[in-house]
Design a protein around this motif. Sequence first.
Motif, short mmCIF file in Angstrom:
data_model
loop_
_atom_site.label_atom_id
_atom_site.label_comp_id
_atom_site.label_asym_id
_atom_site.label_seq_id
_atom_site.Cartn_x
_atom_site.Cartn_y
_atom_site.Cartn_z
N ASP A 82 31.07 37.34 58.54
CA ASP A 82 30.01 38.34 58.44
C ASP A 82 29.90 38.90 57.03
OD1 ASP A 82 29.08 38.69 61.27
OD2 ASP A 82 31.23 38.98 61.54
N ALA A 83 30.99 38.79 56.26
CA ALA A 83 30.97 39.33 54.89
C ALA A 83 32.13 38.76 54.09
CB ALA A 83 31.08 40.86 54.92
N ILE A 84 32.02 38.89 52.77
CA ILE A 84 33.10 38.48 51.86
C ILE A 84 33.57 39.72 51.11
CG2 ILE A 84 33.70 37.06 49.86
CD1 ILE A 84 31.53 35.12 50.87
N ALA A 85 34.87 40.05 51.28
CA ALA A 85 35.43 41.22 50.59
C ALA A 85 36.32 40.74 49.46
CB ALA A 85 36.25 42.05 51.57
N VAL A 86 36.28 41.45 48.33
CA VAL A 86 37.08 41.02 47.18
C VAL A 86 37.63 42.24 46.45
CG1 VAL A 86 35.04 40.87 45.67
CG2 VAL A 86 37.10 39.59 45.09
N ILE A 93 42.57 42.80 34.32
CA ILE A 93 41.13 42.56 34.37
C ILE A 93 40.77 41.07 34.52
CG2 ILE A 93 40.84 42.58 31.84
CD1 ILE A 93 38.41 44.02 34.46
N GLY A 94 41.51 40.18 33.85
CA GLY A 94 41.19 38.75 33.95
C GLY A 94 41.33 38.25 35.38
N GLY A 95 42.37 38.68 36.06
CA GLY A 95 42.60 38.28 37.45
C GLY A 95 41.53 38.85 38.37
N VAL A 96 41.22 40.13 38.17
CA VAL A 96 40.19 40.76 39.02
C VAL A 96 38.86 40.04 38.82
CG1 VAL A 96 38.99 42.90 39.60
CG2 VAL A 96 41.38 43.01 38.90
N MET A 97 38.55 39.69 37.56
CA MET A 97 37.29 38.99 37.28
C MET A 97 37.26 37.63 37.98
SD MET A 97 36.68 39.95 33.31
CE MET A 97 35.41 38.76 32.99
N SER A 98 38.39 36.91 37.98
CA SER A 98 38.43 35.60 38.66
C SER A 98 38.04 35.76 40.12
CB SER A 98 39.84 35.00 38.60
OG SER A 98 40.27 34.86 37.29
N GLY A 99 38.62 36.78 40.77
CA GLY A 99 38.34 36.99 42.20
C GLY A 99 36.89 37.39 42.42
N VAL A 100 36.39 38.30 41.60
CA VAL A 100 35.01 38.78 41.77
C VAL A 100 34.02 37.63 41.55
CG1 VAL A 100 33.26 40.32 40.77
CG2 VAL A 100 35.53 41.21 41.28
N MET A 101 34.28 36.80 40.54
CA MET A 101 33.38 35.65 40.27
C MET A 101 33.39 34.68 41.45
SD MET A 101 32.02 36.34 37.47
CE MET A 101 31.11 34.86 37.13
N CYS A 102 34.57 34.42 41.98
CA CYS A 102 34.69 33.49 43.11
C CYS A 102 33.91 34.05 44.31
CB CYS A 102 36.17 33.30 43.44
SG CYS A 102 36.48 32.23 44.85
N ALA A 103 34.10 35.34 44.60
CA ALA A 103 33.42 35.95 45.75
C ALA A 103 31.91 35.97 45.55
CB ALA A 103 33.94 37.37 45.96
N LYS A 104 31.48 36.23 44.33
CA LYS A 104 30.03 36.23 44.05
C LYS A 104 29.44 34.83 44.28
CE LYS A 104 29.60 39.84 40.56
NZ LYS A 104 29.30 40.12 39.16
N GLY A 105 30.19 33.81 43.83
CA GLY A 105 29.73 32.43 44.02
C GLY A 105 29.56 32.12 45.50
N SER A 107 29.16 34.27 47.92
CA SER A 107 28.09 35.10 48.48
C SER A 107 26.72 34.52 48.12
CB SER A 107 28.25 36.53 47.95
OG SER A 107 27.13 37.30 48.25
N ALA A 108 26.57 34.10 46.86
CA ALA A 108 25.28 33.55 46.43
C ALA A 108 24.97 32.25 47.18
CB ALA A 108 25.30 33.30 44.93
N ALA A 109 26.01 31.44 47.43
CA ALA A 109 25.79 30.14 48.07
C ALA A 109 25.51 30.28 49.56
CB ALA A 109 27.01 29.24 47.85
N THR A 110 26.10 31.30 50.20
CA THR A 110 25.98 31.40 51.67
C THR A 110 25.03 32.50 52.12
OG1 THR A 110 27.81 32.98 51.66
CG2 THR A 110 28.38 30.66 52.05
N LEU A 338 25.19 41.33 43.51
CA LEU A 338 25.79 40.38 42.58
C LEU A 338 26.07 41.03 41.22
CD1 LEU A 338 23.91 37.08 43.47
CD2 LEU A 338 26.21 37.78 44.11
N ASP A 339 25.70 42.31 41.10
CA ASP A 339 26.04 43.05 39.88
C ASP A 339 27.40 43.75 40.01
OD1 ASP A 339 25.23 44.83 41.78
OD2 ASP A 339 23.94 46.02 40.46
N LEU A 340 28.14 43.47 41.08
CA LEU A 340 29.48 44.05 41.26
C LEU A 340 30.34 43.74 40.04
CD1 LEU A 340 31.68 45.34 43.20
CD2 LEU A 340 32.20 42.99 43.89
N THR A 341 31.00 44.77 39.48
CA THR A 341 31.81 44.50 38.28
C THR A 341 33.29 44.69 38.58
OG1 THR A 341 31.42 46.78 37.64
CG2 THR A 341 30.11 45.11 36.51
#
Length: 365
Positions: A82-86, A93-105, A107-110, A338-341
């Motif tokens: 029903d949702a993707i939480a990240v 910051i580099g690790g958090v960005m990796s997770g956020v980018m993956c979740a955004k991808g 979310s955008a695809a599904t 998708l503007d989640l930072t």
Amino acid sequence: MVQTLTVLGLESSCDDTAAAVVRQTEGAEAEVLSSIVHGQTELHSAFGGVVPEIAARAHAEKLDICVVQALEAAGLTLSDMDAIAVTAGPGLIGGVMSGVMCAKGLSAATGLPLIGVNHLAGHALTPRLTDGIAFPYLMLLVSGGHCQYLIAHGPEQFTRLGGTIDDAPGEAFDKTARLLGLPQPGGPSVEVEARSGDPKRFRFPRPLLDRPGCDLSFSGLKTALMRMRDQIVAEKGGLTRQDRADLCAGFQQAIVDTLAEKSRRAMDRYLDLSPADPVIAVAGGVAANSAIRVALETICAEKGTRFTAPPLNLCTDNAAMIAYAGLERFRTGARDGLDLTARPRWPLDKTSPAMLGGGKKGAKA
Ligand code: KG4
Ligand code: ZN
């Protein structure tokens, strides 16, 4: 209408890459359908701490593998979510960005909704995931990277009563072990040594006990220990097993006494709210320490408060707590775009002053 929600969670804020699936029917207990954690300890062991660039690269390599494994272990596909939480912060910051980018991808695809989660909220809401505890409850987070007292009033409402102004207690245990040539992680090795030691032989400080409030400080303990160690070495040419055990026992007792007194104060402030069923929950790797646990259980018995600690695999960093915290946010109608930072610092209690210290595992929020 009673709603059943299934949420995929991602975590990558420090040195664990994790994905998990959590399901909850409204009004019923939540269920962890899968929880996959790939630790990075061996990647960082040569450096004496987490190296942010190495961590970020390893997260980027492992996140999609974790997602596939978590869905497989749950016997589900992305179309069942029903949702993707990240985790969107706080952390490296580099690790958090990796997770956020993956979740955004994903979310955008599904087209699935995206929910950004505060990592500390994930820890703080875990007692609701594991024991269904009702708000408000008092939470003590004690790990290698965190140390704070929180009153949880709701999925996004927390009051921070206090926390460490420098090292987290796990960090202090790890540094102590290093100073005494004991194996890492330091907590368990120091605890074992302390069992055969005399906690009264060396007098360690009890930091910040003379000041009101619930703030803690642990960095002075390792400095005190280093001085004591160096003095013994200067006098006798080295440490005996008994010296080491006595140093560990004295150090551990100082942590126990400090946490006990600050927990008493935190509990009094919490009990002022007159909760119907008072509960203190403790989470984080340091909660495994039996001397600390016994001290907290004793205070709870004194104050007539229930004590609870989630199982260790859900106390340490994992994605089930992120999926669950996301699920709670989702139920309140929260959605991110998708503007989640990614945020390196993100205090749970916006009214409390910023915490100091980077810590070995990154910002302490
Ligand atoms: O929650 P955790 O697995 O990881 C993070 O810090 O995120 O906590 C690990 C920390 C380490 O610093 C470790 O030394 C400490 O928890 N720890 C303990 C014990 N077991 C683990 N500290 C004191 N006594 C223990 N028995
Ligand atoms: Zn954590």
